[in-house]
Design an enzyme around this catalytic site. Sequence first.
Site, short mmCIF file in Angstrom:
data_model
loop_
_atom_site.label_atom_id
_atom_site.label_comp_id
_atom_site.label_asym_id
_atom_site.label_seq_id
_atom_site.Cartn_x
_atom_site.Cartn_y
_atom_site.Cartn_z
N PRO A 2 0.36 -1.34 -0.01
CA PRO A 2 -0.04 0.12 -0.31
C PRO A 2 0.38 1.29 0.08
CG PRO A 2 -0.96 -1.25 1.90
CD PRO A 2 0.67 -1.97 1.16
N GLU A 3 1.00 2.53 -1.02
CA GLU A 3 0.79 3.43 -0.90
C GLU A 3 0.91 4.71 -0.21
OE1 GLU A 3 3.04 4.08 -5.05
OE2 GLU A 3 3.90 2.21 -5.15
#
Length: 272
Positions: A2-3
């Site tokens: 996840p960014e």
Amino acid sequence: MPELPEVEVTRRGLMPLLGAEVSEVIIRQPALRWPIPAQLPGLLQGQRLLGLSRRGKYIVADFEPGSLILHLGMSGRLCLLERDQPAEKHDHFDLHFKDGRVMRLRDPRRFGAVLWAGQQPEQHVLLKVLGPEPLDDSFTGEMLYQAIRTRSSPIKTVIMDSHLVVGVGNIYASESLFRAAIHPQTPARSLSLAQCQRLVAEIKATLQAALQAGGSSLRDFFGADGNPGYFQQTYFVYGRDGEACRQCGSAILNLRLGQRSTFYCPFCQPAN
């Protein structure tokens, strides 16, 4: 992994918990990337959640005794659930609240983190070294231009350096460079001020578009409410090697930079 958009979507999904009082802390599996502190139940039971913020890819949960730092790792999720929902195999940490809701960390690969940061979370070793937020006004083309004057590494790896700017991971670096018409292997110090200004503008625009789409759901990511993101449906280059460029029709190419797959269009992003 996840960014920034996915972490921010998660944070926003947990906001309904603000003001709720912790009734129980459950640690099922303390052996994450770093051990979950055993004193958390004593610190948090009976405390109200006062704030939820994000710093880079970290979520900071504020309570009166101090702050909790949460990281999703490679495959983690923070879920907002009802108390009667049974824990599953990869559910390692719960915050139960008196109103019946539960914040649960689900992390199959156990690269996530639950850490205690005390009264000054900004001074925690993981947070104090971070660069500016890409969506803040402090991150400008002039700032980027000055910061990379001596950096000969490819611009794609440079903008993924969290000491320079936080949260621009592999997906959004590739997408932003495409939008800015910059080849990912371009030596950072060779970029002009105009190119830096364009790149910063496209990083901001790409991240904002991803936020509006609920982030990108690749493999494991779902928001706190269990809903997927949809930004992956509009990618220009990421994960599209061999497919036609949406702008020019050329085949999207894939190369390795910093041990990461990097996607680009050879026509829209010509090498210098």
